[in-house]
Design a protein around this motif. Structure first.
Motif, PDB file in Angstrom:
ATOM      1  N   UNK A   1       0.781  -1.234   0.000  1.00 48.40           N
ATOM      2  CA  UNK A   1       0.000   0.000   0.000  1.00 48.40           C
ATOM      3  C   UNK A   1       0.812   1.282   0.000  1.00 48.40           C
ATOM      4  N   UNK A   2       1.925   1.364   0.777  1.00 43.12           N
ATOM      5  CA  UNK A   2       2.696   2.622   0.820  1.00 43.12           C
ATOM      6  C   UNK A   2       3.539   2.891  -0.431  1.00 43.12           C
ATOM      7  N   UNK A   3       3.660   1.944  -1.320  1.00 48.29           N
ATOM      8  CA  UNK A   3       4.514   2.149  -2.509  1.00 48.29           C
ATOM      9  C   UNK A   3       3.841   3.130  -3.457  1.00 48.29           C
ATOM     10  N   UNK A   4       4.535   4.185  -3.898  1.00 42.95           N
ATOM     11  CA  UNK A   4       3.944   5.135  -4.837  1.00 42.95           C
ATOM     12  C   UNK A   4       3.499   4.443  -6.123  1.00 42.95           C
ATOM     13  N   UNK A   5       2.349   4.891  -6.646  1.00 42.07           N
ATOM     14  CA  UNK A   5       1.767   4.246  -7.821  1.00 42.07           C
ATOM     15  C   UNK A   5       2.670   4.340  -9.044  1.00 42.07           C
ATOM     16  N   UNK A   6       3.406   5.450  -9.136  1.00 46.70           N
ATOM     17  CA  UNK A   6       4.192   5.677 -10.351  1.00 46.70           C
ATOM     18  C   UNK A   6       3.286   6.115 -11.489  1.00 46.70           C
ATOM     19  N   UNK A   7       3.872   6.539 -12.574  1.00 48.64           N
ATOM     20  CA  UNK A   7       3.091   6.959 -13.729  1.00 48.64           C
ATOM     21  C   UNK A   7       2.624   5.727 -14.498  1.00 48.64           C
ATOM     22  N   UNK A   8       1.330   5.652 -14.758  1.00 48.34           N
ATOM     23  CA  UNK A   8       0.774   4.495 -15.448  1.00 48.34           C
ATOM     24  C   UNK A   8       1.354   4.386 -16.858  1.00 48.34           C
ATOM     25  N   UNK A   9       1.915   3.239 -17.147  1.00 46.67           N
ATOM     26  CA  UNK A   9       2.509   3.004 -18.464  1.00 46.67           C
ATOM     27  C   UNK A   9       1.412   2.834 -19.510  1.00 46.67           C
ATOM     28  N   UNK A  10       1.499   3.602 -20.569  1.00 45.50           N
ATOM     29  CA  UNK A  10       0.542   3.521 -21.678  1.00 45.50           C
ATOM     30  C   UNK A  10       1.249   2.933 -22.885  1.00 45.50           C
ATOM     31  N   UNK A  11       0.812   1.767 -23.279  1.00 45.14           N
ATOM     32  CA  UNK A  11       1.461   1.058 -24.376  1.00 45.14           C
ATOM     33  C   UNK A  11       1.038   1.652 -25.711  1.00 45.14           C
ATOM     34  N   UNK A  12       2.004   1.905 -26.570  1.00 45.79           N
ATOM     35  CA  UNK A  12       1.731   2.422 -27.915  1.00 45.79           C
ATOM     36  C   UNK A  12       2.636   1.683 -28.898  1.00 45.79           C
TER      37      UNK A  12
END
Length: 443
Positions: free
Chosen positions: A239-250
């Motif tokens: 839970x405490x781990x930062x989400x990070x930027x969601x990877x968007x596949x292209x």
């Protein structure tokens, strides 16, 4: 199911007595796999499968990253990370030692589509696995020494299996002809050894922070556990781990092949080999199941069409098989065979074409279709016996978009008809959709 995996390389088949309804009934109606799912605030998807019949627990972390997500000029990074992730994290210098003390074992694998880490340990020690997996997700230890060690390991693996091994370069050469745009044109190990050899610390840090985040991961906990317990542990450790930027596949999609392709290779190998490839459908396309069963009709054991005709009767091949890559994006169907010494490879190629033409003209019998369906049912039932396999299957299906496919996919195989196979044989095995490679022995 006729799947083929390049990294790691393995293949298996399940021979079974054919019962027309029993396996389907047992698997589909009596062995529904129950699970619960929740998502943490940081985006980590968590699936829980309780099985009180075992004293063990499985903790499986699947990352939505594979070789298809790499920079064409920096390939092999997903596989390199499979090794780096066992090099210790900031708070836990050694991953293996604490797990072994807890009575556990672990492993991992990388494909063109995903990276999977899994461990099994006594259920009473399951928190050890949460601690280990969460710490390397949060704070993998990066050092020049660790990178150098793992780079050497991967480089030796590249040389041993893909440069020095007979036929080892087949898929390096063949993929680049079969694919013109999609990143499936390089293997999981990497396109060139130089890409891994030249990897810098900043390169690997960047790759890690882009892909190895809670929002790009799936956690499956299975075995002798309880939902409330897993929720508590997941919140505590992940839970405490930062989400990070969601990877968007292209990813650039592969255009339809409109003309036959051919390459010829000569190498120091014992026998000539024939490889033929055809583009098929993405993993979640309903036509995928037709293609899968069709591969089994052609090469599903000693009674299959290719083996009976080309190995036993005509004695053109010492062995021949048909399989597909099982990839998430549109993949390929493959026929490959080692020739009997002295046989003209062009003659062998024509014999394969004749078998495919026979399939296209006459289709398959009801008995043939039922046999391959039963084989698929038995394989799926066999896989479900292991809590480890169930955990990995749940992660795979969740990655595909619907974990409940673990309970409904068999119905998709059952829905395939002989008419479907006849139709798809004409589409898939079109000459314009085919890439052929003659891999000739020097002597």
């Amino acid at each position: 199911m006729s799947l083929h995996f390049e990294q790691p390389g393995f293949a298996f088949s399940v021979q079974t007595t054919y019962f027309h309804y029993s396996l389907f009934t047992i698997h589909y109606f009596c062995s529904m796999i129950k699970f619960e799912k929740f998502t943490l605030d940081n985006g980590l998807r968590v699936l829980v499968h309780e099985d009180k019949s075992t004293p063990m627990a499985v903790v499986n972390v699947m990352y939505d990253v594979g070789a298809r997500d790499e920079d064409p000029g920096k390939t092999g990074f997903a596989h390199l990370f499979e090794h780096l992730m066992f090099g210790g994290s900031i708070n836990i210098p050694s991953y293996d030692e604490p797990l072994q003390v807890a009575g556990g074992e672990n492993n991992a694998y990388t494909t063109n589509d995903l990276t999977n880490y899994y461990c099994q340990l006594p259920a009473e020690n399951v928190e050890t696995a949460f601690w280990l997996e969460s710490d390397r997700m949060l704070s993998l230890a990066f050092s020049k020494k660790s990178l150098e060690v793992q780079r050497k390991v991967v480089s030796e693996e590249f040389k041993e299996h893909y440069i020095n091994k007979p036929y080892g370069d087949v898929w390096h050469k063949l993929r680049e002809v079969v694919y013109t745009s999609h990143p499936y044109r390089w293997m999981t190990i990497g396109k060139e050894l130089k890409h891994v050899e030249d990897a810098t610390l900043e390169d690997v840090k960047s790759f890690f922070h882009k892909h190895y985040t809670p929002s790009n991961a799936i956690l499956v906990v299975a075995g002798n556990v309880e939902l409330a317990q897993v929720k508590e542990l997941a919140e505590k450790w992940f839970g405490p781990i930062p989400a990070g930027e969601k990877y968007r596949r292209n990813i650039p999609q592969e255009p339809p092949q409109t003309a036959p392709r051919f390459l010829e290779v000569k190498a120091d190998v014992p026998l000539d080999a024939l490889y033929k490839c055809w583009h098929i459908y993405p993993r979640v396309d309903d036509r995928y199941y037709t293609a899968d069963l069709m591969a089994d009709v052609l090469s599903g054991g000693g009674s299959s069409r290719l083996y009976q005709s080309l190995v036993k009767e005509q004695k053109l091949f010492s062995n021949i098989e048909c399989y597909h890559m099982g990839s998430i994006d549109a993949g390929i169907m493959v026929i490959e065979g080692k020739l009997v010494k002295g046989i003209d490879i062009k003659l062998a190629d024509e014999a394969v074409k004749k078998e495919l033409q026979l399939l296209q003209e006459q289709g398959i019998t009801t008995n043939e279709l039922q046999k391959v369906k039963n084989k698929t049912e038995s394989a799926m039932a066999f896989e479900d016996m292991s809590v480890m396999n169930r955990a990995q299957s749940l992660a795979n299906y969740e990655l595909l978009g619907d974990a409940d496919l673990i309970n409904s996919e068999l119905g998709k195989y059952q829905a395939v008809t002989a008419a479907d196979i006849l139709e798809q044989s004409k589409i898939i095995f079109s000459e314009n959709n085919c890439t052929t490679m003659y891999y000739r022995a020097l002597n």
